[in-house]
Write a protein that holds these residues in place. Sequence first.
Motif, PDB file in Angstrom:
ATOM      1  N   PHE A  85       0.822  -1.214   0.000  1.00  0.00           N
ATOM      2  CA  PHE A  85       0.000   0.000   0.000  1.00  0.00           C
ATOM      3  C   PHE A  85       0.855   1.263   0.000  1.00  0.00           C
ATOM      4  O   PHE A  85       0.536   2.236  -0.670  1.00  0.00           O
ATOM      5  N   ARG A  86       1.928   1.256   0.755  1.00  0.00           N
ATOM      6  CA  ARG A  86       2.787   2.440   0.825  1.00  0.00           C
ATOM      7  C   ARG A  86       3.526   2.687  -0.486  1.00  0.00           C
ATOM      8  O   ARG A  86       3.838   3.827  -0.809  1.00  0.00           O
ATOM      9  N   LEU A  87       3.813   1.618  -1.231  1.00  0.00           N
ATOM     10  CA  LEU A  87       4.478   1.803  -2.516  1.00  0.00           C
ATOM     11  C   LEU A  87       3.521   2.308  -3.582  1.00  0.00           C
ATOM     12  O   LEU A  87       3.934   2.946  -4.546  1.00  0.00           O
ATOM     13  N   GLY A  88       2.243   2.011  -3.403  1.00  0.00           N
ATOM     14  CA  GLY A  88       1.249   2.462  -4.376  1.00  0.00           C
ATOM     15  C   GLY A  88       1.528   1.896  -5.755  1.00  0.00           C
ATOM     16  O   GLY A  88       1.838   0.727  -5.919  1.00  0.00           O
ATOM     17  N   ARG A  89       1.449   2.750  -6.769  1.00  0.00           N
ATOM     18  CA  ARG A  89       1.684   2.308  -8.148  1.00  0.00           C
ATOM     19  C   ARG A  89       3.102   1.811  -8.371  1.00  0.00           C
ATOM     20  O   ARG A  89       3.344   1.011  -9.264  1.00  0.00           O
ATOM     21  N   ASP A  90       4.035   2.329  -7.590  1.00  0.00           N
ATOM     22  CA  ASP A  90       5.432   1.916  -7.755  1.00  0.00           C
ATOM     23  C   ASP A  90       5.642   0.432  -7.458  1.00  0.00           C
ATOM     24  O   ASP A  90       6.634  -0.147  -7.886  1.00  0.00           O
ATOM     25  N   ALA A  91       4.709  -0.186  -6.739  1.00  0.00           N
ATOM     26  CA  ALA A  91       4.853  -1.606  -6.398  1.00  0.00           C
ATOM     27  C   ALA A  91       4.947  -2.470  -7.645  1.00  0.00           C
ATOM     28  O   ALA A  91       5.613  -3.505  -7.647  1.00  0.00           O
ATOM     29  N   ARG A  92       4.321  -2.061  -8.709  1.00  0.00           N
ATOM     30  CA  ARG A  92       4.350  -2.842  -9.952  1.00  0.00           C
ATOM     31  C   ARG A  92       5.718  -2.837 -10.618  1.00  0.00           C
ATOM     32  O   ARG A  92       5.975  -3.635 -11.505  1.00  0.00           O
ATOM     33  N   ARG A  93       6.584  -1.964 -10.186  1.00  0.00           N
ATOM     34  CA  ARG A  93       7.924  -1.894 -10.773  1.00  0.00           C
ATOM     35  C   ARG A  93       8.876  -2.917 -10.160  1.00  0.00           C
ATOM     36  O   ARG A  93       9.950  -3.155 -10.705  1.00  0.00           O
ATOM     37  N   ALA A  94       8.494  -3.521  -9.050  1.00  0.00           N
ATOM     38  CA  ALA A  94       9.326  -4.553  -8.419  1.00  0.00           C
ATOM     39  C   ALA A  94       8.883  -5.924  -8.917  1.00  0.00           C
ATOM     40  O   ALA A  94       7.830  -6.078  -9.531  1.00  0.00           O
ATOM     41  N   HIS A  95       9.701  -6.919  -8.653  1.00  0.00           N
ATOM     42  CA  HIS A  95       9.377  -8.302  -9.006  1.00  0.00           C
ATOM     43  C   HIS A  95       8.941  -9.009  -7.727  1.00  0.00           C
ATOM     44  O   HIS A  95       9.745  -9.194  -6.821  1.00  0.00           O
ATOM     45  N   TRP A  96       7.672  -9.387  -7.635  1.00  0.00           N
ATOM     46  CA  TRP A  96       7.101  -9.972  -6.429  1.00  0.00           C
ATOM     47  C   TRP A  96       7.096 -11.490  -6.527  1.00  0.00           C
ATOM     48  O   TRP A  96       6.668 -12.054  -7.536  1.00  0.00           O
ATOM     49  N   VAL A  97       7.530 -12.146  -5.459  1.00  0.00           N
ATOM     50  CA  VAL A  97       7.570 -13.602  -5.416  1.00  0.00           C
ATOM     51  C   VAL A  97       6.851 -14.071  -4.154  1.00  0.00           C
ATOM     52  O   VAL A  97       7.226 -13.694  -3.041  1.00  0.00           O
ATOM     53  N   ASP A  98       5.826 -14.883  -4.338  1.00  0.00           N
ATOM     54  CA  ASP A  98       5.027 -15.432  -3.235  1.00  0.00           C
ATOM     55  C   ASP A  98       5.745 -16.656  -2.682  1.00  0.00           C
ATOM     56  O   ASP A  98       5.876 -17.665  -3.370  1.00  0.00           O
ATOM     57  N   ILE A  99       6.194 -16.576  -1.429  1.00  0.00           N
ATOM     58  CA  ILE A  99       6.960 -17.692  -0.854  1.00  0.00           C
ATOM     59  C   ILE A  99       6.090 -18.914  -0.573  1.00  0.00           C
ATOM     60  O   ILE A  99       6.617 -20.000  -0.377  1.00  0.00           O
ATOM     61  N   TRP A 100       4.788 -18.770  -0.552  1.00  0.00           N
ATOM     62  CA  TRP A 100       3.912 -19.923  -0.357  1.00  0.00           C
ATOM     63  C   TRP A 100       3.685 -20.688  -1.656  1.00  0.00           C
ATOM     64  O   TRP A 100       3.277 -21.832  -1.638  1.00  0.00           O
ATOM     65  N   ARG A 101       3.931 -20.045  -2.780  1.00  0.00           N
ATOM     66  CA  ARG A 101       3.781 -20.717  -4.071  1.00  0.00           C
ATOM     67  C   ARG A 101       5.079 -21.327  -4.568  1.00  0.00           C
ATOM     68  O   ARG A 101       5.059 -22.181  -5.443  1.00  0.00           O
ATOM     69  N   ASP A 102       6.191 -20.838  -4.075  1.00  0.00           N
ATOM     70  CA  ASP A 102       7.480 -21.246  -4.601  1.00  0.00           C
ATOM     71  C   ASP A 102       8.407 -21.675  -3.464  1.00  0.00           C
ATOM     72  O   ASP A 102       8.916 -20.836  -2.721  1.00  0.00           O
ATOM     73  N   PRO A 103       8.644 -22.989  -3.304  1.00  0.00           N
ATOM     74  CA  PRO A 103       9.529 -23.464  -2.235  1.00  0.00           C
ATOM     75  C   PRO A 103      10.938 -22.884  -2.331  1.00  0.00           C
ATOM     76  O   PRO A 103      11.585 -22.656  -1.307  1.00  0.00           O
ATOM     77  N   ALA A 104      11.420 -22.626  -3.542  1.00  0.00           N
ATOM     78  CA  ALA A 104      12.748 -22.028  -3.701  1.00  0.00           C
ATOM     79  C   ALA A 104      12.765 -20.609  -3.135  1.00  0.00           C
ATOM     80  O   ALA A 104      13.769 -20.161  -2.591  1.00  0.00           O
ATOM     81  N   ALA A 105      11.642 -19.908  -3.253  1.00  0.00           N
ATOM     82  CA  ALA A 105      11.544 -18.555  -2.700  1.00  0.00           C
ATOM     83  C   ALA A 105      11.597 -18.602  -1.179  1.00  0.00           C
ATOM     84  O   ALA A 105      12.278 -17.795  -0.545  1.00  0.00           O
ATOM     85  N   ALA A 106      10.873 -19.552  -0.590  1.00  0.00           N
ATOM     86  CA  ALA A 106      10.904 -19.698   0.867  1.00  0.00           C
ATOM     87  C   ALA A 106      12.318 -20.014   1.339  1.00  0.00           C
ATOM     88  O   ALA A 106      12.788 -19.475   2.350  1.00  0.00           O
ATOM     89  N   ALA A 107      13.013 -20.851   0.585  1.00  0.00           N
ATOM     90  CA  ALA A 107      14.395 -21.190   0.948  1.00  0.00           C
ATOM     91  C   ALA A 107      15.309 -19.969   0.819  1.00  0.00           C
ATOM     92  O   ALA A 107      16.198 -19.757   1.652  1.00  0.00           O
ATOM     93  N   ALA A 108      15.080 -19.148  -0.211  1.00  0.00           N
ATOM     94  CA  ALA A 108      15.884 -17.938  -0.390  1.00  0.00           C
ATOM     95  C   ALA A 108      15.680 -16.978   0.776  1.00  0.00           C
ATOM     96  O   ALA A 108      16.640 -16.361   1.256  1.00  0.00           O
ATOM     97  N   VAL A 109      14.451 -16.857   1.248  1.00  0.00           N
ATOM     98  CA  VAL A 109      14.166 -15.971   2.380  1.00  0.00           C
ATOM     99  C   VAL A 109      14.805 -16.522   3.647  1.00  0.00           C
ATOM    100  O   VAL A 109      15.427 -15.789   4.422  1.00  0.00           O
ATOM    101  N   ARG A 110      14.687 -17.813   3.880  1.00  0.00           N
ATOM    102  CA  ARG A 110      15.314 -18.417   5.067  1.00  0.00           C
ATOM    103  C   ARG A 110      16.823 -18.213   5.058  1.00  0.00           C
ATOM    104  O   ARG A 110      17.440 -18.028   6.106  1.00  0.00           O
ATOM    105  N   ALA A 111      17.423 -18.233   3.882  1.00  0.00           N
ATOM    106  CA  ALA A 111      18.875 -18.067   3.773  1.00  0.00           C
ATOM    107  C   ALA A 111      19.343 -16.687   4.222  1.00  0.00           C
ATOM    108  O   ALA A 111      20.457 -16.549   4.733  1.00  0.00           O
TER     109      ALA A 111
END
Length: 142
Positions: A85-111
Amino acid sequence: MSRGRLLPLLLTTAGVLGAAGLLAHGSTVPAVAALLACLVFAVVNSPLLFPAALGTEEARRRSREDGRPVIYWRPGCRYCRRLRFRLGRDARRAHWVDIWRDPAAAAAVRAVADGNETVPTVVLPDGEAYVNPDPEWVRERL
């Protein structure tokens, strides 16, 4: 069904059932108010407010190409919602990865988060990671 859709589904169901109960007792206005409140909470807690989730490898590849950060998130996370919400429209400029959909993403966050799945975690193209950063700091990197 994915975990990200469970909370919105439960909120919607509760709103419909609650509204039906109120309507059965002749309380039209409270029924509509209860239904609308539950639907608003369902939308706010759903993946719909976030840009389309990418896989970890695709997000990293795009980040290297365009220099934009990767933001790891999960549905229902209030800190992720705050960042979005704070990023507003700018949020679309980042690459978002859902850690619940991607086990590799969850592992990257844990790392980078001492073994925890703490989100939002922002990873810059150079590989530097920040856990739950200030939204204004993220906006500057977009």
